[in-house]
Structure formats: C-alpha cells, structure tokens
Design a protein around this motif. Structure first.
Motif, PDB file in Angstrom:
ATOM      1  N   UNK A  79     -46.999 -25.822  16.197  1.00 30.88           N
ATOM      2  CA  UNK A  79     -48.383 -25.557  15.759  1.00 30.88           C
ATOM      3  C   UNK A  79     -48.781 -26.328  14.501  1.00 30.88           C
ATOM      4  N   UNK A  80     -47.842 -26.544  13.568  1.00 29.09           N
ATOM      5  CA  UNK A  80     -48.194 -27.268  12.346  1.00 29.09           C
ATOM      6  C   UNK A  80     -48.603 -28.702  12.658  1.00 29.09           C
ATOM      7  N   UNK A  81     -47.834 -29.368  13.495  1.00 30.23           N
ATOM      8  CA  UNK A  81     -48.180 -30.760  13.796  1.00 30.23           C
ATOM      9  C   UNK A  81     -49.463 -30.818  14.616  1.00 30.23           C
ATOM     10  N   UNK A  82     -49.678 -29.842  15.480  1.00 31.29           N
ATOM     11  CA  UNK A  82     -50.937 -29.826  16.243  1.00 31.29           C
ATOM     12  C   UNK A  82     -52.133 -29.629  15.326  1.00 31.29           C
ATOM     13  N   UNK A  83     -51.949 -28.925  14.219  1.00 32.84           N
ATOM     14  CA  UNK A  83     -53.048 -28.689  13.276  1.00 32.84           C
ATOM     15  C   UNK A  83     -53.256 -29.868  12.334  1.00 32.84           C
ATOM     16  N   UNK A  84     -52.422 -30.882  12.443  1.00 34.28           N
ATOM     17  CA  UNK A  84     -52.629 -32.073  11.635  1.00 34.28           C
ATOM     18  C   UNK A  84     -51.614 -32.294  10.536  1.00 34.28           C
ATOM     19  N   UNK A  85     -50.663 -31.380  10.402  1.00 33.33           N
ATOM     20  CA  UNK A  85     -49.616 -31.581   9.399  1.00 33.33           C
ATOM     21  C   UNK A  85     -48.819 -32.839   9.733  1.00 33.33           C
ATOM     22  N   UNK A  86     -48.546 -33.614   8.693  1.00 31.14           N
ATOM     23  CA  UNK A  86     -47.782 -34.848   8.911  1.00 31.14           C
ATOM     24  C   UNK A  86     -46.403 -34.705   8.303  1.00 31.14           C
ATOM     25  N   UNK A  87     -45.426 -35.249   8.979  1.00 23.78           N
ATOM     26  CA  UNK A  87     -44.067 -35.169   8.494  1.00 23.78           C
ATOM     27  C   UNK A  87     -43.623 -36.475   7.856  1.00 23.78           C
ATOM     28  N   UNK A  88     -44.560 -37.408   7.703  1.00 24.31           N
ATOM     29  CA  UNK A  88     -44.222 -38.663   7.041  1.00 24.31           C
ATOM     30  C   UNK A  88     -44.411 -38.505   5.529  1.00 24.31           C
ATOM     31  N   UNK A  89     -43.789 -39.411   4.788  1.00 27.30           N
ATOM     32  CA  UNK A  89     -43.975 -39.485   3.336  1.00 27.30           C
ATOM     33  C   UNK A  89     -43.767 -40.945   2.962  1.00 27.30           C
ATOM     34  N   UNK A  90     -44.117 -41.344   1.738  1.00 29.46           N
ATOM     35  CA  UNK A  90     -44.053 -42.775   1.401  1.00 29.46           C
ATOM     36  C   UNK A  90     -42.675 -43.390   1.628  1.00 29.46           C
ATOM     37  N   UNK A  91     -41.637 -42.658   1.282  1.00 29.22           N
ATOM     38  CA  UNK A  91     -40.285 -43.220   1.440  1.00 29.22           C
ATOM     39  C   UNK A  91     -39.947 -43.410   2.922  1.00 29.22           C
ATOM     40  N   UNK A  92     -40.292 -42.407   3.716  1.00 27.39           N
ATOM     41  CA  UNK A  92     -40.027 -42.489   5.161  1.00 27.39           C
ATOM     42  C   UNK A  92     -40.823 -43.635   5.781  1.00 27.39           C
ATOM     43  N   UNK A  93     -42.109 -43.724   5.401  1.00 16.28           N
ATOM     44  CA  UNK A  93     -42.950 -44.778   5.961  1.00 16.28           C
ATOM     45  C   UNK A  93     -42.426 -46.158   5.590  1.00 16.28           C
ATOM     46  N   UNK A  94     -41.958 -46.310   4.358  1.00 16.46           N
ATOM     47  CA  UNK A  94     -41.434 -47.611   3.929  1.00 16.46           C
ATOM     48  C   UNK A  94     -40.210 -48.000   4.756  1.00 16.46           C
ATOM     49  N   UNK A  95     -39.372 -47.026   5.048  1.00 18.49           N
ATOM     50  CA  UNK A  95     -38.164 -47.299   5.846  1.00 18.49           C
ATOM     51  C   UNK A  95     -38.544 -47.732   7.259  1.00 18.49           C
ATOM     52  N   UNK A  96     -39.484 -46.984   7.859  1.00 18.09           N
ATOM     53  CA  UNK A  96     -39.911 -47.300   9.227  1.00 18.09           C
ATOM     54  C   UNK A  96     -40.639 -48.645   9.271  1.00 18.09           C
ATOM     55  N   UNK A  97     -41.504 -48.888   8.274  1.00 26.50           N
ATOM     56  CA  UNK A  97     -42.231 -50.168   8.244  1.00 26.50           C
ATOM     57  C   UNK A  97     -41.262 -51.341   8.142  1.00 26.50           C
ATOM     58  N   UNK A  98     -40.273 -51.200   7.266  1.00 26.59           N
ATOM     59  CA  UNK A  98     -39.331 -52.305   7.071  1.00 26.59           C
ATOM     60  C   UNK A  98     -38.563 -52.599   8.353  1.00 26.59           C
ATOM     61  N   UNK A  99     -38.246 -51.543   9.101  1.00 23.08           N
ATOM     62  CA  UNK A  99     -37.453 -51.726  10.320  1.00 23.08           C
ATOM     63  C   UNK A  99     -38.300 -52.233  11.488  1.00 23.08           C
ATOM     64  N   UNK A 100     -39.458 -51.584  11.697  1.00 24.70           N
ATOM     65  CA  UNK A 100     -40.239 -51.857  12.912  1.00 24.70           C
ATOM     66  C   UNK A 100     -41.420 -52.801  12.702  1.00 24.70           C
ATOM     67  N   UNK A 101     -41.944 -52.864  11.481  1.00 28.63           N
ATOM     68  CA  UNK A 101     -43.154 -53.659  11.237  1.00 28.63           C
ATOM     69  C   UNK A 101     -42.925 -54.619  10.079  1.00 28.63           C
TER      70      UNK A 101
END
Ligand code: MG
Length: 217
Positions: A4-26
């Motif tokens: 329910x939290x993610x359906x309501x718009x809660x995000x589980x990303x954060x700057x550190x996580x996004x940086x890791x994913x960006x570096x790997x995939x983008x």
C-alpha cells in the motif's frame, strides 16, 4: 509496485541508491556528461533524469524508430539518447525556443558526432511544428517544452504520428500541480484526457511523471 505504501506514492529510492543505479545502468560518456551538466554552460538544470534519458533511448530502439520530433531541447541531453537510438538512417527534429539553449545544444550534438542526424529548430514549438509536418508521419514525439501547451502538442502528435507511433511526455505530474487551479494544470489535464481517444497510454510514476503512449491503429 506492490504494498500500500508504494501504491500511495512512497518511494524507496534515495540519493545514494540512485547514484549507484545510475552509475551501473545509465553511465554517462563525455558527450552525455557535457549535455547533462547544463548549469555549467549557463543553462537551468531542468533536463530529464539519467534513467528517463536512457529509457527514451531504450523505447525508441525497441520500436525501431527512425523519425522523431522532440519539443524542448535544452542542452541536448535527451536528444543525444534519442539520436543514438535512431541509427544512421534516422533523424531527430528537436525544437528549442531559447537561442542560448539551441546554440549550446548544437555544440553538444556536434561534439557527439551526431549533427547529420539531428536538426535543432529554433523558435516557439507551435510556430515550428507546421514546418516539420512534411517529414512525417513520425515514429515518436517527445514532449518536454512549456507545460501550458501540452494539450496542443498532444493534438499535433495525434495527427502526425504513424499508427503504432510513440508519444512520450515528461513532467506529466506538472511538478505536483496537475490537479491544481492554474491554467497550466487544466491544459495538462486535457492532455491526459485527450490521450485516451487516440492512444493506449501509461503514466509511468517517475519522479516527474512520464507519459508513454502508443497511437492506436
Ligand atoms: Mg522535463
């Protein structure tokens, strides 16, 4: 998306996580880095995110797109992803209202070796679009220009995309004001509503909302 939290718009990303994913995939090569770093070239930092840029390229490759129109070039970050996805036979017409942005974009596109594949059209999109129509019908249209005209841009796309063509629209949440009272909000809501006539559409819950729609046959 599950609980329910993610359906309501809660995000589980954060700057550190996004940086890791960006570096790997983008990852950004020199040309993409230069275009992404628009503020260093005197431009506002309003380009699409790295994941969204990569997603545009991926969708266009899946579609086998050859002819694409982009509204809102800025420094050319998304244009580089689009142009690379089209291959040497493809062409991107990208419209930019601001002369400084258009000049910086042309430089970035040239440095990426993609000048022959991209035409930067300078001026207001509603004035430039009729000039592009003879090149159509198009495989895809990407909207990222002034938000108060999205309804008219969507109507143009519906007329000028081929059946099966892709309509992509960034900032579809209107910075959180989609359901507000501002004139821009009613125009953006109309854009969403009119899509249902001519397209099968999804509004992907990126941070800004990204419409991905396929024109019905
Ligand atoms: Mg945008």
């Amino acid at each position: 998306m599950a609980d329910p939290s993610s359906r309501a718009g809660t995000r589980y990303s954060n700057p550190e996580l996004l940086a890791w994913v960006d570096a790997l995939h983008h990852p950004l090569d020199a040309a993409l880095s230069r275009a992404f770093d628009a503020p260093a070239q005197g431009l506002p930092a309003i380009q699409v995110g790295r994941a969204e840029g990569a997603l545009l390229g991926l969708l266009l490759r899946l579609q086998g797109a050859r002819k694409v129109v982009e509204l809102g070039t800025l420094a050319g970050f998304s244009a580089l992803y689009i142009a690379r996805a089209l291959g040497p036979e493809g062409h991107l017409w990208t419209v930019e209202m601001n002369p400084l942005h258009a000049r910086v974009a042309r430089e970035n596109i040239q440095l990426a070796g993609l000048s022959e594949r991209v035409t930067v059209c300078e001026g207001a999109a509603l004035e430039r679009l009729p000039e592009l129509e003879p090149h159509g019908p198009f495989d895809a249209v990407f909207l990222d220009a002034d938000k108060g005209n999205y309804d008219r841009y969507g109507q143009w796309a519906a007329r000028n995309l081929r059946p099966g063509g892709l309509l992509l629209g960034d900032n579809a949440y209107l910075f959180g004001d989609l359901l507000g009272d501002a004139p821009e909000a009613s125009k953006m809501r109309r854009f969403h509503q009119e899509l249902s006539n001519d397209f099968n559409a999804v509004c992907v819950p990126t941070p800004d909302g990204l419409v991905v729609a396929v024109k019905k046959s």
